[in-house]
Scaffold this motif. Sequence first.
Motif, PDB file in Angstrom:
ATOM      1  N   ILE A 174       0.863  -1.181   0.000  1.00 41.64           N
ATOM      2  CA  ILE A 174       0.000   0.000   0.000  1.00 41.64           C
ATOM      3  C   ILE A 174       0.899   1.231   0.000  1.00 41.64           C
ATOM      4  O   ILE A 174       1.693   1.430   0.930  1.00 41.64           O
ATOM      5  CB  ILE A 174      -0.919   0.016   1.233  1.00 41.64           C
ATOM      6  N   LYS A 175       0.780   2.049  -1.050  1.00 31.81           N
ATOM      7  CA  LYS A 175       1.548   3.292  -1.096  1.00 31.81           C
ATOM      8  C   LYS A 175       1.175   4.110   0.133  1.00 31.81           C
ATOM      9  O   LYS A 175      -0.009   4.351   0.401  1.00 31.81           O
ATOM     10  CB  LYS A 175       1.244   4.074  -2.373  1.00 31.81           C
ATOM     11  N   SER A 194      10.430   8.453  14.890  1.00 26.23           N
ATOM     12  CA  SER A 194       9.424   7.677  15.618  1.00 26.23           C
ATOM     13  C   SER A 194       8.392   7.060  14.669  1.00 26.23           C
ATOM     14  O   SER A 194       8.084   5.869  14.764  1.00 26.23           O
ATOM     15  CB  SER A 194       8.731   8.572  16.646  1.00 26.23           C
ATOM     16  N   VAL A 195       7.859   7.853  13.750  1.00 32.56           N
ATOM     17  CA  VAL A 195       6.842   7.330  12.844  1.00 32.56           C
ATOM     18  C   VAL A 195       7.449   6.323  11.866  1.00 32.56           C
ATOM     19  O   VAL A 195       6.809   5.333  11.507  1.00 32.56           O
ATOM     20  CB  VAL A 195       6.065   8.448  12.112  1.00 32.56           C
ATOM     21  N   LEU A 196       8.673   6.539  11.444  1.00 31.32           N
ATOM     22  CA  LEU A 196       9.311   5.574  10.542  1.00 31.32           C
ATOM     23  C   LEU A 196       9.584   4.259  11.257  1.00 31.32           C
ATOM     24  O   LEU A 196       9.394   3.181  10.680  1.00 31.32           O
ATOM     25  CB  LEU A 196      10.586   6.154   9.941  1.00 31.32           C
ATOM     26  N   ALA A 197       9.998   4.324  12.521  1.00 33.90           N
ATOM     27  CA  ALA A 197      10.196   3.099  13.299  1.00 33.90           C
ATOM     28  C   ALA A 197       8.872   2.347  13.442  1.00 33.90           C
ATOM     29  O   ALA A 197       8.826   1.113  13.325  1.00 33.90           O
ATOM     30  CB  ALA A 197      10.779   3.428  14.670  1.00 33.90           C
ATOM     31  N   GLU A 198       7.792   3.078  13.670  1.00 34.81           N
ATOM     32  CA  GLU A 198       6.469   2.447  13.819  1.00 34.81           C
ATOM     33  C   GLU A 198       5.994   1.829  12.504  1.00 34.81           C
ATOM     34  O   GLU A 198       5.546   0.685  12.474  1.00 34.81           O
ATOM     35  CB  GLU A 198       5.462   3.486  14.319  1.00 34.81           C
ATOM     36  N   THR A 199       6.081   2.579  11.422  1.00 39.12           N
ATOM     37  CA  THR A 199       5.528   2.097  10.149  1.00 39.12           C
ATOM     38  C   THR A 199       6.371   0.998   9.517  1.00 39.12           C
ATOM     39  O   THR A 199       5.844   0.171   8.766  1.00 39.12           O
ATOM     40  CB  THR A 199       5.354   3.258   9.147  1.00 39.12           C
ATOM     41  N   ARG A 200       7.655   0.958   9.807  1.00 39.55           N
ATOM     42  CA  ARG A 200       8.520  -0.097   9.236  1.00 39.55           C
ATOM     43  C   ARG A 200       8.180  -1.479   9.779  1.00 39.55           C
ATOM     44  O   ARG A 200       8.641  -2.485   9.245  1.00 39.55           O
ATOM     45  CB  ARG A 200       9.987   0.237   9.481  1.00 39.55           C
ATOM     46  N   LEU A 255       3.351  -1.774   3.887  1.00 37.53           N
ATOM     47  CA  LEU A 255       3.439  -0.338   3.628  1.00 37.53           C
ATOM     48  C   LEU A 255       4.632  -0.002   2.745  1.00 37.53           C
ATOM     49  O   LEU A 255       5.768  -0.358   3.055  1.00 37.53           O
ATOM     50  CB  LEU A 255       3.539   0.447   4.942  1.00 37.53           C
ATOM     51  N   ASP A 256       4.361   0.687   1.648  1.00 40.11           N
ATOM     52  CA  ASP A 256       5.397   1.206   0.757  1.00 40.11           C
ATOM     53  C   ASP A 256       5.562   2.681   1.111  1.00 40.11           C
ATOM     54  O   ASP A 256       4.815   3.537   0.623  1.00 40.11           O
ATOM     55  CB  ASP A 256       4.967   1.027  -0.698  1.00 40.11           C
ATOM     56  N   LEU A 257       6.518   2.984   1.988  1.00 39.05           N
ATOM     57  CA  LEU A 257       6.645   4.310   2.598  1.00 39.05           C
ATOM     58  C   LEU A 257       7.295   5.339   1.692  1.00 39.05           C
ATOM     59  O   LEU A 257       8.255   5.054   0.992  1.00 39.05           O
ATOM     60  CB  LEU A 257       7.473   4.221   3.875  1.00 39.05           C
ATOM     61  N   GLU A 258       6.742   6.558   1.755  1.00 36.70           N
ATOM     62  CA  GLU A 258       7.352   7.710   1.092  1.00 36.70           C
ATOM     63  C   GLU A 258       7.147   8.920   2.003  1.00 36.70           C
ATOM     64  O   GLU A 258       6.015   9.244   2.364  1.00 36.70           O
ATOM     65  CB  GLU A 258       6.684   7.958  -0.260  1.00 36.70           C
ATOM     66  N   LEU A 259       8.236   9.562   2.374  1.00 35.25           N
ATOM     67  CA  LEU A 259       8.152  10.763   3.197  1.00 35.25           C
ATOM     68  C   LEU A 259       7.710  11.954   2.348  1.00 35.25           C
ATOM     69  O   LEU A 259       8.163  12.113   1.212  1.00 35.25           O
ATOM     70  CB  LEU A 259       9.502  11.091   3.825  1.00 35.25           C
ATOM     71  N   VAL A 260       6.839  12.767   2.922  1.00 34.12           N
ATOM     72  CA  VAL A 260       6.382  14.004   2.275  1.00 34.12           C
ATOM     73  C   VAL A 260       6.740  15.136   3.225  1.00 34.12           C
ATOM     74  O   VAL A 260       6.267  15.166   4.372  1.00 34.12           O
ATOM     75  CB  VAL A 260       4.857  13.974   2.017  1.00 34.12           C
ATOM     76  N   GLU A 261       7.592  16.033   2.747  1.00 38.23           N
ATOM     77  CA  GLU A 261       7.976  17.153   3.598  1.00 38.23           C
ATOM     78  C   GLU A 261       6.778  18.073   3.792  1.00 38.23           C
ATOM     79  O   GLU A 261       6.207  18.588   2.832  1.00 38.23           O
ATOM     80  CB  GLU A 261       9.137  17.939   2.992  1.00 38.23           C
ATOM     81  N   ALA A 262       6.391  18.247   5.044  1.00 38.60           N
ATOM     82  CA  ALA A 262       5.232  19.074   5.370  1.00 38.60           C
ATOM     83  C   ALA A 262       5.520  20.544   5.074  1.00 38.60           C
ATOM     84  O   ALA A 262       6.655  21.000   5.144  1.00 38.60           O
ATOM     85  CB  ALA A 262       4.869  18.908   6.841  1.00 38.60           C
ATOM     86  N   LEU A 300      -0.552   9.322   6.263  1.00 33.98           N
ATOM     87  CA  LEU A 300      -0.306   9.367   7.705  1.00 33.98           C
ATOM     88  C   LEU A 300       0.391  10.662   8.075  1.00 33.98           C
ATOM     89  O   LEU A 300       1.280  11.115   7.362  1.00 33.98           O
ATOM     90  CB  LEU A 300       0.600   8.206   8.131  1.00 33.98           C
ATOM     91  N   GLU A 301       0.010  11.229   9.201  1.00 34.97           N
ATOM     92  CA  GLU A 301       0.781  12.311   9.787  1.00 34.97           C
ATOM     93  C   GLU A 301       1.793  11.684  10.733  1.00 34.97           C
ATOM     94  O   GLU A 301       1.622  10.539  11.174  1.00 34.97           O
ATOM     95  CB  GLU A 301      -0.142  13.295  10.508  1.00 34.97           C
ATOM     96  N   ASP A 302       2.833  12.412  11.049  1.00 34.32           N
ATOM     97  CA  ASP A 302       3.926  11.828  11.821  1.00 34.32           C
ATOM     98  C   ASP A 302       3.610  11.600  13.294  1.00 34.32           C
ATOM     99  O   ASP A 302       4.435  11.080  14.041  1.00 34.32           O
ATOM    100  CB  ASP A 302       5.203  12.649  11.661  1.00 34.32           C
TER     101      ASP A 302
END
Length: 173
Positions: A3-4, A19-25, A30-37, A94-96
Amino acid sequence: MKIKTYVINLKESVERRESVLAETRKYSCLDLELVEAVNGNKLSEVEINKRFDCKKFIYRGGRLVFRGEIGCTLSHQECYRRLLESEGDIALILEDDVCFLVPEHVEFLLQEITRKMSREIPCIVTLTRHRVYWTKEVDKIGEYSLYRIREANGTCAYLMNKKAAGKILSMNN
């Protein structure tokens, strides 16, 4: 099935990002992509007026908008643009500061919800509690119930399809 997943995070919020990357990994789906807020506090008045309709917000919300809310809105809109440009039909946003309350059910629920989501009509599934629901249950996934929501707020975690992303972006232009 992957899931993107777009994770919104302010560049300077390193601890929250970690913290959020540790949780989501923890979740292989989950196919993670960071979006700079977008930091609304750093936007000029000219940029705000160009990118955000404050008058529409006041009309709909009945109050003045905070700069942080402007940044939040613009950050989510960036996720919608990325979904529209992607190969996928559905994305998790997701928000961080997201917190999965029942971690052992996350992958199962996300897989089942995305399987059931329409690709033909605009569809958003919020993954949080709300105060005002329509009274009739729409569907059930295990012990969890799906309801149509009449009124919602909060955007820390939700799934959406391309049709919804396109519709929201078109309403804001």
